[in-house]
Design a protein around this motif. Structure first.
Motif, mmCIF file in Angstrom:
data_model
loop_
_atom_site.group_PDB
_atom_site.id
_atom_site.type_symbol
_atom_site.label_atom_id
_atom_site.label_comp_id
_atom_site.label_asym_id
_atom_site.label_seq_id
_atom_site.Cartn_x
_atom_site.Cartn_y
_atom_site.Cartn_z
ATOM 1 N N UNK A 1 -21.466 -11.080 4.167
ATOM 2 C CA UNK A 1 -22.136 -10.182 3.365
ATOM 3 C C UNK A 1 -22.410 -10.887 2.028
ATOM 4 N N UNK A 2 -21.760 -11.813 1.460
ATOM 5 C CA UNK A 2 -22.154 -12.404 0.276
ATOM 6 C C UNK A 2 -21.929 -14.154 0.290
ATOM 7 N N UNK A 3 -22.980 -14.720 -0.158
ATOM 8 C CA UNK A 3 -22.553 -16.081 -0.225
ATOM 9 C C UNK A 3 -22.955 -16.752 -1.511
ATOM 10 N N UNK A 4 -21.567 -17.645 -1.927
ATOM 11 C CA UNK A 4 -21.905 -18.255 -3.263
ATOM 12 C C UNK A 4 -21.837 -19.497 -3.138
ATOM 13 N N UNK A 5 -23.049 -20.283 -3.555
ATOM 14 C CA UNK A 5 -23.700 -21.482 -2.875
ATOM 15 C C UNK A 5 -23.693 -22.626 -3.887
ATOM 16 N N UNK A 6 -23.017 -23.540 -3.714
ATOM 17 C CA UNK A 6 -22.976 -24.897 -4.634
ATOM 18 C C UNK A 6 -24.613 -25.435 -4.498
ATOM 19 N N UNK A 7 -24.855 -26.279 -5.753
ATOM 20 C CA UNK A 7 -26.200 -26.830 -5.566
ATOM 21 C C UNK A 7 -26.351 -28.191 -4.690
ATOM 22 N N UNK A 8 -25.075 -28.768 -4.233
ATOM 23 C CA UNK A 8 -25.329 -29.668 -3.330
ATOM 24 C C UNK A 8 -25.451 -29.267 -1.691
ATOM 25 N N UNK A 9 -25.840 -28.047 -1.491
ATOM 26 C CA UNK A 9 -25.848 -27.280 -0.104
ATOM 27 C C UNK A 9 -27.108 -27.375 0.096
ATOM 28 N N UNK A 10 -27.429 -27.705 1.242
ATOM 29 C CA UNK A 10 -28.917 -27.697 1.719
ATOM 30 C C UNK A 10 -29.483 -26.404 1.858
ATOM 31 N N UNK A 11 -30.349 -25.777 1.190
ATOM 32 C CA UNK A 11 -30.912 -24.438 1.240
ATOM 33 C C UNK A 11 -31.367 -23.998 2.735
ATOM 34 N N UNK A 12 -31.554 -25.098 3.622
ATOM 35 C CA UNK A 12 -31.831 -24.780 5.098
ATOM 36 C C UNK A 12 -30.601 -24.325 5.714
ATOM 37 N N UNK A 13 -29.510 -24.432 5.443
ATOM 38 C CA UNK A 13 -28.444 -23.728 6.123
ATOM 39 C C UNK A 13 -28.379 -22.392 6.064
ATOM 40 N N UNK A 14 -28.852 -22.016 4.819
ATOM 41 C CA UNK A 14 -28.671 -20.221 4.794
ATOM 42 C C UNK A 14 -29.990 -19.687 5.485
#
Length: 524
Positions: free
Chosen positions: A32-45
Motif C-alpha cells: 500500500x505504501x513504498x518508502x524508496x531509497x535513491x539507489x533503487x532503480x525506479x523501474x522496479x516500481x
C-alpha cells in the motif's frame, strides 16, 4: 506477508531490474505504501499497484526540502502507515542488512510494536565486481573476501577499521562507500603493509548500463579515479583477482552498453522493453508517459449494452484494439455474468500480437490478427475476408483514429464504437524528471527515447516542458535519437515537430531494441 499493518524491509538489488528477487517483486505488488531509497532503480516500481503511495528519497544535486527524507522521517512514515493498517515496503538498494541500516530500522519498529520481515537482496559488493568481470574469490588467487566500510562514519562511532589486519590478509578486499576516502584508504593499507603495486579497481553504478570501471594499483587508484571523474556510488576492489577482468570483462561487450534509453510506456506495460534493453546493455529509464484508468460509468454501460445477448446477435464480430481493451472486454463479460461462449458465433479480431496473447490468456483465440498492427492492416485483413461491410463492435481507448469506422461505413457496414478505458498523463517523480537533464545541468541525460504512440510522445514533451521548460525539453529531444514503434506513431511524432530517427521494422519490443541499436551505431 501477513494482512494488515506490516513492514517489509526489502532489498531491491544493486540496480539492474533483472536482479530483483521474486520475493521482492511480490512485496512490491502487494504494498500500500513504498518508502524508496535513491539507489533503487525506479523501474522496479512498475510492479507496484497504481494506487500505492510512493515516498522517494533523494541525495546530492537532486535533494531539496521537498524531496528530502532523512532517517527520522523514514522511521516515522513506516510506523505511521503500518499502525494505520497499511502494508509498507521499505525498499533499499542492495540488501537491507549490508551497510543498509536494516537492523536499526527493524529495532525501531520492534520498539513501537510494529511487525516486520526482512527480504534479502543481491548486494552491490558482490554484484558490482561481478558485472565488471572481477571475481571476488578464485581458487587460483584467494579463498577469502572481506567487505569493509570505506566511510569514516564507523571510525567516528569508535568502530575503527582494522587496517593492519586487512593489509596482512591475502584475501580480496571490497570497500563500500569509498569514493571520498579512496586516497586515504589506499594510503592506510599501504602504510599497514599492503604492497603499493597490489591491483585495485573501482566500479561505479555496478550493473547499470552506464557502469564505469577504473583499474590501477593501490598506489595510483585515487589519481585514476579523479582522472575518470568517478563519483559515488562506487565500490573499490583490492587484490590479485582484479587482473582477471582483462580476460572475462563482459558487460561492456553488449551493443547498447553506455547508452541511456528512455522507455515511455505505461508503468504496467514497460517491463518487457525495459528488460530487453537491459539485456542489450542499455541503462533503461522507465519514464511512464501514459496510464490507463476506468472509462466512467457511462462508458461501462455502453459496453454492457453492446455485449448484451440481443446486441451480440446482430454483430458479425468484435475488434479488440489493445491489451487494455481485452481487459475491458473480459471485465464487461464478468459484470454481465457471461463468458467467452457468448462470443462463439462471432469473428474476433485482435490488433497486435500482444492483444492476441492477452485474449488467449483468457481462453479467447482471435480469428484475425492483421500483419500490420494498426487500422490499415485490419482494414486490409477484413476486406480480404469479405468482412469489411459487416457490423462490428470495437473496444478501444477514449482517443483514436476514425479511419477504421470510415472504411467499414464505406463498405456498407457499421462500427459500434465503445470506450474500454481512458488514457491519462501520469505524474512523474521530480527526481526522475531531473535525471534526464544533460550532465552539465546536473542530470545524466539520455541517448535515445522510444515511443509506442503519438500520445506518449506528446505527453513526454508536455511533462518535460512543465518540469524543465519547453526550450530545454525540445533541446534534449533534438540531441537524442527518437525511435517509433511503427509508421503511424512516426507520423504522429513528426506532427509534433519532432524528428524521427528510426522506425521499428516490427511492432514488438525486439523490433524497437533492434532499431535503437542500429540508429545509435552512427554515434558510437
Amino acid at each position: 506477508m501477513p494482512e494488515g499493518g506490516f513492514v517489509s524491509l526489502v532489498g531491491a538489488g544493486p540496480w539492474d531490474p533483472e536482479l530483483l528477487t521474486l520475493a521482492a517483486r511480490d512485496r512490491i505488488r502487494r504494498a500500500d505504501v513504498l518508502i524508496v531509497d535513491y539507489l533503487v532503480n525506479p523501474a522496479v516500481l512498475m510492479h507496484a499497484r497504481g494506487d500505492a503511495k510512493v515516498f522517494q528519497r533523494a541525495r546530492g544535486p537532486h535533494e531539496s526540502a521537498g524531496l528530502r527524507l532523512d532517517q527520522a522521517r523514514v522511521n516515522a512514515l513506516m510506523v505511521e502507515h503500518a499502525q494505520a493498517g497499511a502494508r509498507v515496503v521499505r525498499l533499499k538498494g542492495g540488501d537491507p542488512m549490508v551497510f543498509g541500516r536494516g537492523a536499526e530500522e527493524a529495532r525501531y519498529l520492534r520498539e513501537r510494536g510494529v511487525d516486520f520481515e526482512f527480504v534479502p537482496g543481491v548486494s552491490s559488493p558482490i554484484a558490482a565486481p561481478e558485472a565488471a568481470g572481477i571475481p571476488i574469490t578464485h581458487r587460483d588467487h584467494t579463498p577469502s573476501v572481506s567487505f569493509v566500510s570505506g566511510y569514516e562514519a564507523y571510525e567516528k562511532a569508535g568502530l575503527a577499521v582494522a587496517w593492519d589486519h586487512l593489509a596482512q590478509s591475502a584475501g580480496t578486499l571490497v570497500l563500500m562507500m569509498s569514493v571520498k576516502n579512496a586516497r586515504t584508504n589506499a594510503d592506510k593499507l599501504i602504510a599497514a603493509g599492503r604492497e603499493p603495486s597490489t591491483p585495485a579497481a573501482v566500479v561505479r553504478w555496478g550493473t547499470r548500463g552506464i557502469q564505469q570501471t577504473v583499474v590501477g594499483s593501490l598506489a595510483d587508484i585515487a589519481e585514476r579515479m579523479a582522472e575518470a571523474g568517478i563519483r559515488a556510488p562506487a565500490v573499490m576492489i583490492v587484490g590479485d583477482v582484479v587482473g582477471l577482468r582483462e580476460h572475462i570483462a563482459w558487460i561492456e561487450r553488449r551493443p547498447l552498453f553506455g547508452r541511456r534509453v528512455v522507455v515511455t510506456r505505461a508503468a504496467r506495460q514497460a517491463g518487457g522493453l525495459v528488460h530487453e534493453l537491459a539485456a542489450a546493455g542499455a541503462d533503461a529509464v522507465a519514464f511512464p508517459c501514459l496510464d490507463f484508468v476506468d472509462p466512467g460509468e457511462e462508458a461501462r454501460a455502453a459496453i454492457d449494452r453492446a455485449l448484451s445477448r440481443e446486441s451480440l446477435a446482430s454483430l458479425r464480430g468484435v475488434i479488440v484494439s489493445s491489451p487494455n481493451a481485452a481487459d475491458a472486454l473480459f471485465e464487461a463479460l464478468d459484470r454481465l455474468e457471461l463468458d467467452v461462449r457468448s462470443l462463439a458465433h462471432l469473428q474476433v479480431a485482435a490488433i497486435g500480437t500482444g492483444t492476441a496473447r492477452r485474449c488467449q490468456a483468457r481462453g479467447l483465440r482471435p480469428d484475425i490478427i492483421p500483419d500490420r498492427a494498426r487500422a490499415e492492416g485490419l482494414i486490409d485483413a477484413l476486406d480480404a475476408r469479405g468482412l469489411l461491410g459487416a457490423r462490428w463492435l470495437q473496444i478501444r481507448a477514449d482517443e483514436g483514429r476514425a479511419l477504421l469506422g470510415r472504411a467499414i461505413a464505406a463498405a456498407g457496414g457499421e462500427l459500434v464504437l465503445t470506450v474500454g478505458y481512458r488514457t491519462i498523463r501520469p505524474e512523474v517523480p521530480a527526481l526522475l524528471l531531473r535525471s534526464l537533464r544533460a550532465a552539465a545541468d546536473g542530470g545524466e541525460g539520455f541517448d535515445a527515447v522510444a515511443f509506442a504512440s503519438g500520445r506518449t510522445a506528446r505527453h513526454f514533451l508536455e511533462t518535460l516542458g512543465e518540469g524543465l521548460g519547453e526550450d530545454e525539453a525540445r533541446a534534449l529531444l533534438a540531441a537524442a535519437k527518437v525511435v517509433a514503434i511503427g509508421p503511424v506513431t512516426a507520423d504522429a511524432i513528426a506532427a509534433l515537430g519532432v524528428r524521427v530517427d528510426a522506425v521499428s521494422k516490427t511492432p514488438s519490443e525486439a523490433g524497437v531494441v533492434a532499431a535503437i541499436v542500429e540508429c545509435l551505431k552512427s554515434t558510437a
